[in-house]
Design a protein around this motif. Structure first.
Motif, PDB file in Angstrom:
ATOM      1  N   ARG A 210       0.705  -1.314  -0.115  1.00  0.00           N
ATOM      2  CA  ARG A 210       0.110   0.081  -0.027  1.00  0.00           C
ATOM      3  C   ARG A 210       0.753   1.427   0.329  1.00  0.00           C
TER       4      ARG A 210
ATOM      5  N   MET B 211      -4.483   0.935  -0.834  1.00  0.00           N
ATOM      6  CA  MET B 211      -5.379  -0.108  -0.377  1.00  0.00           C
ATOM      7  C   MET B 211      -5.476  -0.126   0.853  1.00  0.00           C
TER       8      MET B 211
ATOM      9  N   THR C 280      -9.900  -1.687  -2.428  1.00  0.00           N
ATOM     10  CA  THR C 280      -9.163  -1.224  -3.411  1.00  0.00           C
ATOM     11  C   THR C 280      -9.876  -0.183  -4.194  1.00  0.00           C
TER      12      THR C 280
ATOM     13  N   ILE D 108      -4.859  -5.999  -7.971  1.00  0.00           N
ATOM     14  CA  ILE D 108      -4.675  -6.370  -6.716  1.00  0.00           C
ATOM     15  C   ILE D 108      -5.258  -7.735  -6.397  1.00  0.00           C
TER      16      ILE D 108
END
Length: 328
Positions: free
Chosen positions: A275, A280, A294, A302
């Motif tokens: 991240r 996220m 996300t 992701i």
């Protein structure tokens, strides 16, 4: 339909995920939260996750069914029949029903990862409200439904909600509707491990010397959540939930309740590292899921990145509140 059924209402509600996580309730029956919390209702991207509950007026004896399993009739404790019987006279008066009749129910969960009891309680409440011609005091009604599930308000209102509570009173307020989250997706990463019973969390966490501070912190976080919602700062909302996940589980582990397994922690550590490059967040409640949030534009990247690090994935979105969908 059986000729013994005089009238029914069917309602649909959606399960929930915490944002400011709840630990500690007033008692095992009333289940009033000891501190303020927050959460949101969810469904699948294909709208394929829900609870459908049908409340019926029928001749003969009352009966209950949950996912095909019989629910024994009881007039005490947390039984759904306690609430049904409380509104029996109002329902019968509104529907013009006279003579001997009973209130019964069936409920079915579809595709739920976590938070099914919130949805079941909210769907039953929606049926009761519809059959009774409305409820005069929704706050009091919500608190009655807490005997089934302490976080029922999240599923009643849908979207993002905050439940203001102090162990004596509780009231849920909707902050944002599902449309505010249209550019975001929740990836439910599930692990095939047995979840900890929620009552074990509620009973143990209050024994921590840090619990009074937890009460104060959740109140502050809720006020911050209101501000973030007013500003439509969705990333800020989920960053707050990310931090609260860490605080919540540290507190639980300090009193011997460990929810996060080694495999779940490995995934969380990966998200924490990644991240820094791509925004996220994650939420871990009391179950066996790591919920990764996300932006929709980054979903495939992701989801593919973490697919091999859990047992299964489900793609989720924020859902609306409980409502009646069919009646006869």
């Amino acid at each position: 339909m059986s000729e013994d059924i005089i009238h029914f209402t069917e309602s649909r509600a959606y399960p929930t995920i915490g944002v400011i996580l709840l630990g500690g309730i007033s008692d095992k029956i009333k289940r009033i939260p000891r501190h303020t919390s927050a959460g949101f209702s969810y469904t699948g991207l294909g709208k394929d996750i829900w609870v459908d509950t049908r409340v019926m007026v029928n001749r003969g004896n009352p009966f209950g069914d949950l996912n095909g399993e019989e629910v024994q009739y009881s007039e005490t404790g947390r039984s759904p029949f306690v609430i049904l019987n409380h509104y029996r006279e109002k329902i019968f008066h509104n529907l013009g029903i006279r003579g001997n009749a009973a209130l019964s129910f069936t409920s079915r969960n579809v595709g739920i990862l976590s938070g099914s009891s919130d949805a079941g309680a909210a769907a039953m409440g929606s049926c009761i409200s519809d059959m009774a011609g409305g409820i005069d005091d929704m706050v009091a009604f919500e608190n009655e439904l807490r005997s089934i599930s302490e976080s029922v308000g999240r599923s009643i209102h849908g979207g993002l909600t905050v439940t203001w509570a102090d162990g004596k009173t509780a009231r849920t307020e909707r902050l944002l509707g599902p449309e505010a989250f249209k550019d975001y997706v929740i990836i439910g990463c599930s692990f095939n491990v047995q979840r900890k019973p929620s009552d074990r969390i509620h009973e143990n966490v209050v024994n921590s010397p840090e619990y009074p501070r937890r009460i104060e912190k959740t109140a502050r976080k809720a006020r911050e959540l209101v501000r973030l919602s007013e500003e439509r700062d969705i990333k800020g909302i989920f960053d707050l939930s990310h931090q609260d996940t860490s605080e919540y589980h540290e507190l639980n582990e300090s009193v011997g309740v460990k929810v996060i397994t080694h495999e779940m922690r490995k995934l969380m550590d990966m998200v924490d590292a990644d991240r820094k490059e791509t925004w996220m967040s994650y939420i871990v409640t009391g179950g066996s899921n790591v919920f990764i949030i996300t932006e929709k534009k980054n979903l495939k990247e992701i989801a593919d990145r973490y697919k091999s690090h859990c047992d299964s994935q489900s793609l989720l979105t924020v859902a609306d509140g409980a409502k009646a969908i069919f009646r006869s």
